[in-house]
Design a protein around this motif. Structure first.
Motif, PDB file in Angstrom:
ATOM      1  N   VAL A  62      41.739  36.166  29.770  1.00  0.00           N
ATOM      2  CA  VAL A  62      40.763  35.079  29.842  1.00  0.00           C
ATOM      3  C   VAL A  62      39.579  35.531  30.690  1.00  0.00           C
ATOM      4  O   VAL A  62      38.412  35.315  30.354  1.00  0.00           O
ATOM      5  N   ILE A  63      39.892  36.200  31.780  1.00  0.00           N
ATOM      6  CA  ILE A  63      38.828  36.664  32.672  1.00  0.00           C
ATOM      7  C   ILE A  63      37.982  37.740  31.986  1.00  0.00           C
ATOM      8  O   ILE A  63      36.751  37.735  32.070  1.00  0.00           O
ATOM      9  N   ARG A  64      38.638  38.611  31.266  1.00  0.00           N
ATOM     10  CA  ARG A  64      37.896  39.645  30.508  1.00  0.00           C
ATOM     11  C   ARG A  64      36.975  38.986  29.482  1.00  0.00           C
ATOM     12  O   ARG A  64      35.843  39.406  29.277  1.00  0.00           O
ATOM     13  N   PHE A  65      37.492  37.938  28.866  1.00  0.00           N
ATOM     14  CA  PHE A  65      36.697  37.202  27.877  1.00  0.00           C
ATOM     15  C   PHE A  65      35.442  36.609  28.527  1.00  0.00           C
ATOM     16  O   PHE A  65      34.326  36.750  28.026  1.00  0.00           O
ATOM     17  N   LEU A  66      35.659  35.951  29.665  1.00  0.00           N
ATOM     18  CA  LEU A  66      34.527  35.320  30.367  1.00  0.00           C
ATOM     19  C   LEU A  66      33.464  36.355  30.695  1.00  0.00           C
ATOM     20  O   LEU A  66      32.264  36.144  30.500  1.00  0.00           O
TER      21      LEU A  66
ATOM     22  N   ALA B 218      40.103  39.297  42.399  1.00  0.00           N
ATOM     23  CA  ALA B 218      40.251  37.949  42.934  1.00  0.00           C
ATOM     24  C   ALA B 218      41.429  37.238  42.266  1.00  0.00           C
ATOM     25  O   ALA B 218      42.235  36.559  42.923  1.00  0.00           O
ATOM     26  N   PHE B 219      41.522  37.422  40.955  1.00  0.00           N
ATOM     27  CA  PHE B 219      42.588  36.765  40.209  1.00  0.00           C
ATOM     28  C   PHE B 219      43.969  37.235  40.685  1.00  0.00           C
ATOM     29  O   PHE B 219      44.885  36.438  40.889  1.00  0.00           O
ATOM     30  N   ARG B 220      44.083  38.547  40.904  1.00  0.00           N
ATOM     31  CA  ARG B 220      45.386  39.088  41.336  1.00  0.00           C
ATOM     32  C   ARG B 220      45.762  38.527  42.713  1.00  0.00           C
ATOM     33  O   ARG B 220      46.909  38.197  42.964  1.00  0.00           O
ATOM     34  N   ARG B 221      44.788  38.409  43.557  1.00  0.00           N
ATOM     35  CA  ARG B 221      45.075  37.834  44.886  1.00  0.00           C
ATOM     36  C   ARG B 221      45.416  36.348  44.776  1.00  0.00           C
ATOM     37  O   ARG B 221      46.306  35.846  45.452  1.00  0.00           O
ATOM     38  N   TRP B 222      44.670  35.680  43.914  1.00  0.00           N
ATOM     39  CA  TRP B 222      44.877  34.236  43.751  1.00  0.00           C
ATOM     40  C   TRP B 222      46.307  33.931  43.300  1.00  0.00           C
ATOM     41  O   TRP B 222      46.923  32.965  43.735  1.00  0.00           O
ATOM     42  N   GLN B 223      46.812  34.787  42.438  1.00  0.00           N
ATOM     43  CA  GLN B 223      48.167  34.565  41.922  1.00  0.00           C
ATOM     44  C   GLN B 223      49.212  34.540  43.034  1.00  0.00           C
ATOM     45  O   GLN B 223      50.270  33.948  42.882  1.00  0.00           O
ATOM     46  N   ASN B 224      48.913  35.189  44.144  1.00  0.00           N
ATOM     47  CA  ASN B 224      49.854  35.201  45.269  1.00  0.00           C
ATOM     48  C   ASN B 224      49.538  34.142  46.326  1.00  0.00           C
ATOM     49  O   ASN B 224      50.142  34.124  47.385  1.00  0.00           O
TER      50      ASN B 224
END
Lengths: 482, 254
Positions: A37-41, A58-64
């Motif tokens: 989804v992020i790649r799409f954006l 940011a997404f990887r950090r957010w997941q934790n």
């Protein structure tokens, strides 16, 4: 992760795994959030690689990370896989055709605010003629600004045209993993403004998102970056006094301000997102991270906010006072009526010498509204002669609402001067009767008393905004007494 | 102008006014005197329409209207003015702003146009002079940080601006030194006119040296127990309220 969500993720993945670049004509993504989804954006906006990397990080950090629960607000957990992270603006065909299709209550409010008919249509989401006045006005402004070197454009445009400038500052004030919502924003932001004021330039006009109309472009995950180079000045207005129709319940914006040596940024907000009905159903969750840094000596950042909308407001516009003799200010009016909840305040972090900060917070609670002030004043070891003055006043209307004050103080330098004053008062029967005995209606009396209470904040707003903010308070409080 | 008949008022179940009769004609100045707790302020507040007072009997008619059926702001716009015993502070609201709202609310009610800024300011300056007040006074927050004397003067200034038909002055003299008393009395006297009536609620005779009343009434036990001309006030001063309270025959002397 529950199976349904995984399936959804797979679904999204299937659709975009191979061909997301060619698929970018899609108008709307199905709900769900993963790296694709992020790649799409990012592809949709044709962003430079560094932005995509930054988003993914940011997404990887957010997941934790976990949704914060320390604020004085209550809401059901948010299902982030149930949100769609991209949808193109509605086409004209999908929009209401005329004001007849709009909620009369909304129109009534527009009338009370004195908003012209054409603007009412635009605010209500009606397709308006292409020959709309403000479009040409906006173009004229843009030319004028370009002549003096001011850059003022959507963030996505800045990424395309001024990638180095954006790269230097993006995330430099609010790091991508600063907090749960800032991390989410960093991963999925889609809209927002970029402002750069060159050295020594005093921006000749208040920068707003071009009057009320352009506030329409505000997105669910907005990201704003303002840079005032040495010796420059800018006043930026955000928001809209008119209540906005919006289908997104969650708003998680990030605003970053950078003021270099001798520069000054004045950032004013009037926030009036839909607060929900009288039982609190359907209102916006406004979880915002706003922070500015005074990166040079004598820099100054002022936040002024009038928060009357949203079901839940969670925001703490802050200033990092790095430069010597730099100044941070926070002026706030937060109003909660019916079932609204607000947990708002500021952080002033004194780092340089002779830095000073002022905090004036006015909380108004009516109905069953809950209003919390939460503020941190932090004076670091090296911050010789730091000064802070904080004043937090709460006004209660009726006996079902609440006001809470949470001031935090961390002082590590003995030369600091820190003052804190707090008051809580009830809007008095005596005051109301006094005004009514002079001929004012009860509603006018309430409005007069409340505006008096907020005066110290309103006088910080640009003139036109101040007048609108006063009207807005009166409208938001209608029926709060009696 | 004002006709009160057999007015009975209770507060939290306790009877404060008990069958009070009072009639005030146009242009007349009436003084209501009486010991503490006799119901003087209750009478003033009931006329103005403050909440918390239950009218359990009787009537109040003002210019032929049933005053008790009107909301406080309607009474004010009809021309009833109460000078408060304890004027209320409203932080952040400039004196001049409240005044302008008040004046225009009344004008609108009468079907007159709102005053524009210039005309309003002209009127304000004229009235300031009457009360010997400085212009900076206009821009201070309503009653905030005012001395006792300034607050009372502000009440009379507002009265001068609003030009009421009936003014009720609730212990306007209390807490005033003699100079301030003279200024306030001068303001009230300047506003006396054939179509404006005044009710002075006071504990002391002193005020009546400066504002000479047409009638003086003594309130005790929730009723007017004695009425007379200004000499009654002097008599009261000489003999004290004990005299009316202990002499039941005085009741019928009205």
């Amino acid at each position: 992760m529950n199976p349904a969500v995984t399936d959804l993720g797979e679904l999204v993945g299937r659709e975009y795994k191979e061909g997301f670049v060619t698929d970018i004509e899609a108008d709307t993504l199905p709900p769900g959030l993963d790296e694709d989804v992020i790649r799409f954006l990012s592809a949709k906006k044709d962003e430079p690689d560094f932005v995509l990397e930054w988003r993914l990080d940011a997404f990887r950090r957010w997941q934790n990370m976990k949704q914060p629960n320390w604020a004085q607000v209550k809401h059901a957990p948010i299902d982030f896989q149930a949100i769609s992270y991209y949808s193109a603006p509605k086409s004209d065909a999908d929009r209401p055709k005329s004001l007849d299709e709009i909620d009369p209550k909304l129109l009534e409010t527009y009338d009370k605010l004195g908003i012209p008919l054409e603007e009412q249509k635009a605010l209500a989401g009606i397709a308006v003629d292409a020959v709309f006045d403000s479009v040409s006005v906006a173009t004229t402004f843009k030319d004028k600004l370009a002549k003096i070197g001011v850059i003022f454009c959507p963030l996505s445009e800045a990424l395309a045209n001024h990638p180095d400038l954006v790269r230097q500052y993006l995330g430099s004030v609010v790091p991508s993993a600063d907090n749960f919502y800032a991390a989410l924003n960093s991963a999925v932001f889609t809209e927002g403004s970029f402002v750069y004021i060159p050295k020594g330039v005093r921006c000749p006009m208040e920068l707003s998102t071009y009057f009320r109309i352009n506030a329409l472009n505000t997105g669910q995950f907005e990201r704003t970056l303002i840079i005032a180079d040495e010796g420059s000045y800018v006043s930026y207005l955000e928001g809209c006094t008119a209540p906005m129709r919006d289908e997104n319940q969650l708003h998680a914006a990030v605003v970053e301000l950078v003021a270099l040596k001798d520069a000054q940024i004045k950032y004013s907000t009037v926030q009036n997102w839909y607060p929900g009905d009288e039982e609190g159903r359907g209102g916006i969750y406004n979880f915002v991270t706003k922070r500015g840094v005074c990166r040079g000596d004598n820099a100054k950042i002022s936040w002024t906010q009038v928060e009357t909308g949203s079901a839940i407001t969670w925001k703490y516009p802050s200033v990092l006072l790095e430069g010597d003799s730099s100044v941070g200010e926070f002026y706030s009016v937060a109003l909660t009526n019916h079932c609204q909840q607000a947990d708002t305040g500021t952080k002033m972090v004194h780092i340089g010498r002779n830095t000073s900060s002022t905090i004036i917070s006015k909380g108004i609670s009516a109905g069953r509204g809950q209003n919390a002030y939460r503020g941190l004043v932090k004076v670091l070891k090296g911050a010789e002669n730091a000064r802070n003055y904080s004043q937090c006043d709460s006004l209660l209307m009726g006996d079902r609402c609440g006001a809470h004050t949470f001031p935090y103080l961390e002082v590590k330098n003995p030369t600091a001067t820190v003052e804190h004053e707090a008051t809580t008062s009830k809007i008095g029967e005596d005051q109301l009767f006094y005004c009514r005995q002079r001929g004012l209606s009860e509603e006018d009396a309430v409005s007069l008393i409340v505006n008096g209470f907020c005066k110290e904040v309103f006088r910080e707003l640009p003139m036109e905004f101040a007048v609108e903010a006063q009207k807005l308070l009166s409208i938001s409080l209608e029926g709060a007494v009696g | 102008m004002l006709k009160i008949s057999k007015l009975t008022v209770t507060v939290d179940g306790k009877t404060i006014l008990n069958g009070l009769d009072l009639e005030v004609g146009p242009g007349e100045v009436h003084a209501i005197m009486g010991p503490n707790g006799s119901g003087k302020s209750t009478l003033a507040n009931v006329i103005a329409g403050r909440e918390g007072y239950q009218v359990t009997g009787g009537s109040v008619s003002f210019l032929g209207q049933d005053l008790l059926s009107l909301a406080p702001e309607k009474r004010a716009r009809e021309g009833v003015f109460l000078a408060f015993q304890y004027p209320v502070e409203i932080p952040g609201v400039a004196n001049v702003y409240l005044l302008k709202e008040a004046v225009n609310a009344t004008r609108q009610h009468r079907g007159e146009e709102k005053l524009d800024a210039m005309d309003f300011l002209k009127l304000v300056r004229e009235k300031l002079k009457l009360l010997q007040m400085k212009e900076e006074f206009l821009y201070r927050s309503v009653n905030e940080g005012f001395s006792g004397g300034e607050k009372k003067r502000n009440e009379i200034f507002q009265m001068a601006m609003l030009e009421p038909r009936l003014a009720v002055l609730d212990e306007t003299d209390s807490g005033l030194d003699i100079d301030a008393l003279k200024v306030v009395a001068g303001g009230v006297n300047a506003l006396r006119s054939p179509d404006r009536s005044v009710i002075l609620v006071t504990h002391y005779q002193r005020l009546l040296d400066y504002i000479v009343p047409d009638r003086v009434h003594v309130l005790a036990g929730g009723r007017i127990v004695r009425s007379g001309d200004k000499r009654l006030a002097l008599e009261l001063e000489a003999q004290g309220y004990g005299w009316v309270e202990s002499d039941p025959s005085a009741v019928s002397a009205a």
